[in-house]
Structure formats: structure tokens, C-alpha cells
Design a protein around this motif. Structure first.
Motif, mmCIF file in Angstrom:
data_model
loop_
_atom_site.group_PDB
_atom_site.id
_atom_site.type_symbol
_atom_site.label_atom_id
_atom_site.label_comp_id
_atom_site.label_asym_id
_atom_site.label_seq_id
_atom_site.Cartn_x
_atom_site.Cartn_y
_atom_site.Cartn_z
ATOM 1 N N VAL A 1 1.040 -0.920 0.142
ATOM 2 C CA VAL A 1 -0.073 0.271 0.305
ATOM 3 C C VAL A 1 1.127 0.870 -0.171
ATOM 4 O O VAL A 1 1.854 1.768 0.839
ATOM 5 N N ILE A 2 -0.237 2.342 -0.757
ATOM 6 C CA ILE A 2 1.105 3.719 -1.142
ATOM 7 C C ILE A 2 0.768 4.803 -0.074
ATOM 8 O O ILE A 2 -1.248 3.938 -0.441
ATOM 9 N N VAL A 3 0.443 5.313 0.678
ATOM 10 C CA VAL A 3 0.330 6.572 0.743
ATOM 11 C C VAL A 3 0.901 7.840 0.674
ATOM 12 O O VAL A 3 2.112 8.330 0.762
ATOM 13 N N TRP A 4 -0.313 8.288 -0.361
ATOM 14 C CA TRP A 4 -0.090 9.172 -1.783
ATOM 15 C C TRP A 4 -0.026 10.593 -0.782
ATOM 16 O O TRP A 4 0.843 11.986 -1.668
ATOM 17 N N ARG A 5 -1.036 11.265 0.553
ATOM 18 C CA ARG A 5 -0.691 11.965 1.337
ATOM 19 C C ARG A 5 -1.677 12.232 2.173
ATOM 20 O O ARG A 5 -1.829 10.824 2.832
ATOM 21 N N LYS A 6 -0.814 12.486 3.548
ATOM 22 C CA LYS A 6 -0.878 12.231 5.008
ATOM 23 C C LYS A 6 -0.709 13.967 5.213
ATOM 24 O O LYS A 6 0.908 14.123 5.527
ATOM 25 N N GLU A 7 -1.721 14.938 6.028
ATOM 26 C CA GLU A 7 -1.316 16.111 6.623
ATOM 27 C C GLU A 7 -2.473 16.984 6.540
ATOM 28 O O GLU A 7 -3.804 16.613 7.035
ATOM 29 N N ARG B 1 -8.212 4.989 -4.765
ATOM 30 C CA ARG B 1 -7.679 5.968 -3.661
ATOM 31 C C ARG B 1 -8.694 5.374 -2.087
ATOM 32 O O ARG B 1 -10.045 6.277 -2.996
ATOM 33 N N VAL B 2 -7.919 5.336 -1.044
ATOM 34 C CA VAL B 2 -9.327 5.389 -0.247
ATOM 35 C C VAL B 2 -9.124 7.017 0.124
ATOM 36 O O VAL B 2 -7.215 7.195 -0.072
ATOM 37 N N LEU B 3 -9.334 7.683 0.963
ATOM 38 C CA LEU B 3 -9.646 9.245 1.344
ATOM 39 C C LEU B 3 -9.914 8.884 2.539
ATOM 40 O O LEU B 3 -11.557 9.028 3.188
ATOM 41 N N ILE B 4 -8.850 9.513 3.891
ATOM 42 C CA ILE B 4 -9.752 9.480 4.955
ATOM 43 C C ILE B 4 -9.501 11.113 6.042
ATOM 44 O O ILE B 4 -7.930 10.934 5.407
ATOM 45 N N MET B 5 -10.942 11.314 6.083
ATOM 46 C CA MET B 5 -10.318 12.935 7.324
ATOM 47 C C MET B 5 -10.840 12.246 8.017
ATOM 48 O O MET B 5 -11.878 12.312 9.010
ATOM 49 N N SER B 6 -9.721 13.280 9.412
ATOM 50 C CA SER B 6 -9.726 12.304 10.663
ATOM 51 C C SER B 6 -10.833 13.999 11.409
ATOM 52 O O SER B 6 -10.290 14.412 10.546
ATOM 53 N N PRO B 7 -11.669 14.025 12.426
ATOM 54 C CA PRO B 7 -12.619 15.078 12.788
ATOM 55 C C PRO B 7 -10.492 16.299 13.675
ATOM 56 O O PRO B 7 -9.759 15.867 13.891
ATOM 57 N N GLN C 1 -6.316 14.780 10.582
ATOM 58 C CA GLN C 1 -5.136 14.825 9.259
ATOM 59 C C GLN C 1 -6.277 14.390 8.341
ATOM 60 O O GLN C 1 -7.728 14.280 8.014
ATOM 61 N N THR C 2 -5.697 14.962 7.094
ATOM 62 C CA THR C 2 -6.094 14.329 5.431
ATOM 63 C C THR C 2 -4.910 12.863 4.737
ATOM 64 O O THR C 2 -3.454 13.294 5.001
ATOM 65 N N ILE C 3 -5.368 11.997 4.450
ATOM 66 C CA ILE C 3 -4.848 10.780 4.233
ATOM 67 C C ILE C 3 -5.366 10.623 3.236
ATOM 68 O O ILE C 3 -6.987 10.170 2.506
ATOM 69 N N GLU C 4 -4.692 10.282 1.929
ATOM 70 C CA GLU C 4 -5.067 9.305 0.370
ATOM 71 C C GLU C 4 -4.223 8.218 0.510
ATOM 72 O O GLU C 4 -2.848 8.327 0.574
ATOM 73 N N MET C 5 -4.504 7.231 0.308
ATOM 74 C CA MET C 5 -3.857 5.536 -0.220
ATOM 75 C C MET C 5 -4.441 4.870 -0.954
ATOM 76 O O MET C 5 -5.496 4.973 -1.305
ATOM 77 N N GLU C 6 -3.931 3.821 -1.645
ATOM 78 C CA GLU C 6 -4.098 3.047 -2.986
ATOM 79 C C GLU C 6 -2.639 1.490 -2.584
ATOM 80 O O GLU C 6 -1.821 1.707 -2.084
#
Length: 567
Positions: free
Chosen positions: A424-430, A507-513, A447-452
Motif C-alpha cells: 500500500v502507498i500513502v499518497w497524502r498525509k497532511e 484511492r481511499v480518502l480519510i479525514m479525521s475530526p 488529518q487528511t490521508i489518501e492511499m491506494e
């Protein structure tokens, strides 16, 4: 040195040495663990207990859910195997959710420590193992027996001889036999190191037993907590909290009562057990309730059997916070980690100057699994997870911390480790801009996290999250934090609890509170607003509309510090 001659300074020095003993014990566990959430995030506990099973000291590394429930676990071992039956070289193991840390993925190991064939104390530890069998999609479990291997309190080592039969059972009930067995050895070794250091300390100070030192630690800590409680207003305060649940919301209620002798939290009125798997064994409820109280009233007092004693908890049997076996409990953290916000809701009415706004609470653990080959072959499977976090609620005197695992204490895991153990590759974590609730003091950011998947194969993404429907609430005019979100980058929203099939190249997009804010946002210091804007923690629109920043200042500070240097 005879114990009868121990002075106050001697006792303080020895107590400090106990902290060093258990911290080395914890570091041994963390450095030798196979589980990524232990090795990288510190999801563990380690502690030293006296010969009666009373916790004397805990390691700095660790989580309240592990530590405060472990405080009772040694007593359960003694009940099952009375002290006269124990011998040097014995080691006890279990993962009973009702006697440990609340679910079967956490293994607890207790080691009696002997000096010259005399039992002087216990070393105990526990940690999270990645796989203990059971359903791959844990979101669908409806009783504890679907959630993996269930170990009652047993001897994993007897008189120094490893129980190979029990180890074979553990090995046969996991998809990751090398990792799981390795974690068991890590737990055993952790206690061995702690016992060796405890014996060295007793030898250095000439101690034959820990009784006098233990009494001093426990009595002094108990009285220190009682003294802090005596300063509080007396009375009863109530609060409620709505959580997302699964299918329908979960309502939690608490009544907090402060008397001269102690502080008590009662969860009567909370919803009953659910068919889903986020029911909470009482030991875990007790752990996080005690921790929440400790944060506000006893933050400078050592955490041990004495300081825990004045903090008491009750909950109706069969409620979601006092689940009865065989309830499904694997995701007990979804409720348990929210209890501090509920307790803070009570305390805010009595001592608002100390209490934070609501935060993200629940860890946003990212799980991925699948196969490195098609068709799948045994041994090619991967199963990894990484801890990610949301924002902490604002405090009356400062902003909430961003991307912080409060109240769990678990650190966010490095993405590089996650990627190295899977395709799995995480393309974005910010940082997730504008997710911190606006206020005089701003909530921490999520945070915003994007992976595939990095190979041309589908994979499974699993998560169990809260604060998606009910965002962390702001107080005193502060705004709510940003609610969480889970979906695909292509636009489809995913349920916040469950295992999801992710097609190849998706890609999965995850945005934590984010955490809630405190106070009117327009009362925030202008320099702080401008700094947040410059650092891109808030948008230009938020700076102007929520914080009331004048356009000229907003235009000036919308230039980032890096751009400033270039210009």
C-alpha cells in the motif's frame, strides 16, 4: 539497609528507581515487539506490583486503557493461582477482555518476581497483537467468540519451562504465526528484564521486601489525590454524549459526584449493550474514567493503586459501558475513548477553567489487508495497520493539539513503516485545514490521508471510527470541530465502520475530526489568527468569516512563511 530505617528521602529515591525499572521494562517490550502499533506507537503497558498485587509504578510509555486495567489484572491472576502455589520461573498469560484490557487482541503477561525463593512482587505487561484469529472483518462480530482465540489465565511458563502445547495453540490460531508468537516472547522477555532490574535495585538498597516502600507510595498517593478532591466544589453534575454508533446513535450519560472523601462517576441511563462489537467491559470503562479524572484533578500525582482508589466508577450491568460476556467487544475503544469527553462535560460545570472542549477521541486506525499475489497463496497475505489521530479539543488557556492521540496516549505511526510492510502507498498525509473548531482558543486539527495499493491488485481497507455524524462540540461560543469522513477519491462515501473492498487503482480518502473550540472566535488574538492563516491551518475564508480578520491583514498574512522568505 533495613526497611525499618528507611527515611523519606530514601523512599523517594527508591520510588524514582521503580519508575526507571518499569520504563526499561516497557522499552524492552516496544523494541522487541513484532506488532507495528506496539513497536511504533507504544500501544502497551508495563508496571511493577507489590507482593499483594497492588500497582506501585507504571512506565511512562503506555496507554491508560492498558495501564489502568492492568492495575486490576494481577489481582485476577492471584485469585486464579494463589501465591503459595507460585514458584520461581512461572509466567502467566491471558487475553480475557473482562480481566485485561477489554478485547482479545491485547495479551497480558504477569510474572511473579522471586529473590532467594521469596516472592517480593510482580511484573506485568500487556500489548496489542495484530491478529489473534477470528473474523477477518471484525466489524461483523456479534459475540466475543467470533473475535479470535480466547485465553483464560494460564501458565505459559512453569518453573522456567515453556508450555510448548499452549504456544502451539497460539501459533495455530493466527494468520501471522511468526509475528504473534514473537509478540508473546516479547511480553515474557519484557517482564524478565523488569524482574532483573527490580532485584538489582533491592540488592543495591539492601531491601528484603517491598512492603514499607509500597505502603509509603500507595498511602502518600492516595492522600495527595484526596487533598486535591477536597479543593473541588461539592455536588453532583450530569452530562450526556451522542455517538455515531452503527445503524443508530449511542447515548451515553454520566453523573459525577464530588464528596469530601472521593469522586464518583455513575453511568446509569447510558444505552444498553449493542449487537455490534463496540460494547465495553467494565475494566476498560474504569480505566478511561479514572484517567479522565486524573488529567483534571491528579495530573502531578503518580498513577498507582493508591491514587486510583479515591476515583470510583459504577455502571449498570448489561449497559454498553458494562458489557456482560459473551458480548462482542473487539472495538470497545470506540466507546471507551469517548468517556473522557463525557466526564469532562460533568467537570466543566464545576471547574470550567481546567477542562478542554471535546476532541476527536477515538483513534483513526488505518488497516489494510490483502494478498501480494493472485490467486492468493498462504504466506503471501499482508495485514498491517497504522495509528492516525485527530485533533484535541481546545483548553481554556491554549489551542488544542493537532493530530494527537488524546486520550489514548498512542502515538501516530510512521507511514514509512506501514508502507514497508505492505504494497500500500500513502499518497497524502497532511493537516486538514479548517478542521479545528474556531474559537478564542482553537481546536486541534485532524488529518487528511489518501492511499491506494501499489500493485495492480485490489485490497481491503478496514476502519472503525467515531465523530463522523456527531462532531466534537465547542463550548462557550467556540465552534464544533470538523466531522470525520471516509470515502473513495472518486467520490463515493464509505461507512465509517467496517471492511471495504478497494478496487485496483482506486484511492481511499480519510479525514479525521478536529477538536472543538472554546470562546468566541472573534475574540481570538489577531496575531494568532494571522499566524494560523500564514501556516495554512485555516483558510482565508475562515479567517475573514469566522474570526473577523480584516481584509488587509488577511491578504498580507495569506502569504505563507516560505513565500515570505522567497520574496
Amino acid at each position: 539497609m533495613s526497611e525499618a530505617n528507611l527515611g523519606l528521602i530514601d523512599k523517594q529515591i527508591m520510588w524514582s528507581r521503580l519508575i526507571a525499572v518499569v520504563e526499561e521494562q516497557a522499552q524492552t517490550l516496544q523494541r522487541t515487539a513484532f506488532s507495528t502499533v506496539v513497536r511504533e506507537s507504544g500501544d502497551l503497558a508495563a508496571g511493577v506490583f507489590d507482593a499483594d498485587g497492588r500497582m506501585l509504578a507504571q512506565a511512562v510509555t503506555g496507554t491508560p486503557g492498558h495501564i489502568n486495567s492492568m492495575a486490576l489484572a494481577v489481582g485476577h491472576v492471584i485469585d486464579e493461582y494463589p501465591i503459595p502455589t507460585m514458584q520461581p520461573g512461572d509466567v502467566f498469560i491471558h487475553n480475557d477482555p473482562w480481566m485485561g484490557t477489554g478485547h482479545t487482541n491485547d495479551i497480558s503477561v504477569t510474572t511473579p518476581c522471586f529473590r532467594d525463593d521469596t516472592l517480593v512482587g510482580f511484573l506485568a505487561c500487556n500489548s496489542h497483537v495484530m491478529d489473534i484469529g477470528g473474523l477477518r472483518d471484525m466489524s461483523s462480530s456479534t459475540d466475543v467468540f467470533m473475535e479470535g482465540l480466547y485465553l483464560p489465565i494460564l501458565k505459559i511458563v512453569e518453573g522456567g519451562v515453556l508450555n510448548e502445547t499452549l504456544m502451539a495453540v497460539i501459533r495455530a490460531n493466527t494468520r501471522q504465526p511468526v509475528e504473534t508468537v514473537g509478540d508473546v516472547y516479547s511480553l515474557i522477555n519484557c517482564n524478565d528484564v523488569g524482574c532483573a532490574r527490580l532485584s538489582e535495585m533491592m540488592e543495591e538498597f539492601g531491601l528484603e521486601e517491598l512492603d514499607e516502600l509500597a505502603d509509603h507510595i500507595i498511602d502518600a498517593s492516595r492522600e495527595a489525590v484526596r487533598a486535591e478532591i477536597a479543593k473541588l466544589p461539592k455536588g453532583t453534575w450530569r452530562a450526556s454524549l451522542s455517538l455515531d454508533g452503527q445503524g443508530e446513535p449511542v447515548e451515553l450519560k454520566a453523573a459525577l459526584t464530588v464528596t469530601d472523601g472521593g469522586i464518583h462517576v455513575d453511568y446509569s441511563g447510558s444505552d444498553g449493550m449493542t449487537k455490534s462489537n463496540f460494547n465495553v467491559p467494565f475494566c476498560y470503562t474504569l480505566a478511561y474514567t479514572s484517567y479522565a479524572l486524573g488529567c483534571i484533578i491528579a495530573r502531578d500525582i503518580p498513577n498507582n493503586a493508591g491514587s486510583l482508589e479515591p476515583r470510583t466508577v459504577s455502571a449498570p450491568a448489561g449497559s454498553i459501558v458494562n458489557a456482560i460476556k459473551p458480548a462482542a467487544v473487539v472495538h470497545r475503544h470506540l466507546i471507551g475513548l469517548m468517556l473522557p469527553d463525557l466526564v469532562f462535560g460533568c467537570l466543566r460545570q464545576a471547574i470550567p477553567e481546567r477542562v478542554p472542549a471535546e476532541g476527536s477521541g477515538v483513534l483513526w486506525i488505518v488497516g489494510a489487508s490483502g494478498s501480494k499475489s493472485s490467486p492468493s497463496r498462504f504466506g503471501d497475505d499482508f495485514m498491517v495497520s497504522v495509528v492516525t489521530t485527530g485533533g484535541m479539543g481546545a483548553l481554556p488557556f491554549r489551542d488544542g493539539l493537532s493530530a494527537t492521540g488524546f486520550p489514548s496516549g498512542v502515538r501516530g505511526g510512521p507511514i514509512e513503516i506501514f508502507e514497508s510492510m505492505s504494497p500500500v502507498i500513502v499518497w497524502r498525509k497532511e493537516y486538514r485545514q479548517d478542521s479545528g473548531g474556531a474559537g478564542r482558543m482553537r481546536g486541534g486539527l485532524g488529518q487528511t490521508i489518501e492511499m491506494e495499493n501499489g500493485i495492480d491488485e485490489p485490497f481491503f481497507f478496514s476502519g472503525a471510527y467515531e465523530r463522523v455524524k456527531f462532531a466534537p462540540r465547542g463550548v462557550e461560543g467556540g465552534l464544533d470541530g470538523g466531522a470525520g469522513y471516509v470515502g473513495l477519491k472518486s467520490g463515493s462515501r464509505l461507512p465509517s465502520k467496517g471492511q471495504h473492498f478497494i478496487p485496483s487503482r482506486e484511492r481511499v480518502l480519510i479525514m479525521s475530526p478536529g477538536g472543538g473550540g472554546i470562546g468566541d472566535p472573534k475574540g481570538r488574538d489577531r496575531v494568532m489568527v494571522e499566524t494560523d492563516l500564514a501556516n495554512e491551518l485555516i483558510s482565508l475564508k475562515a479567517a475573514q468569516e469566522l474570526y473577523g480578520l480584516e481584509r488587509a491583514a488577511a491578504d498580507q498574512r495569506s502569504v505563507t512563511p516560505i513565500q515570505e522568505k522567497i520574496q
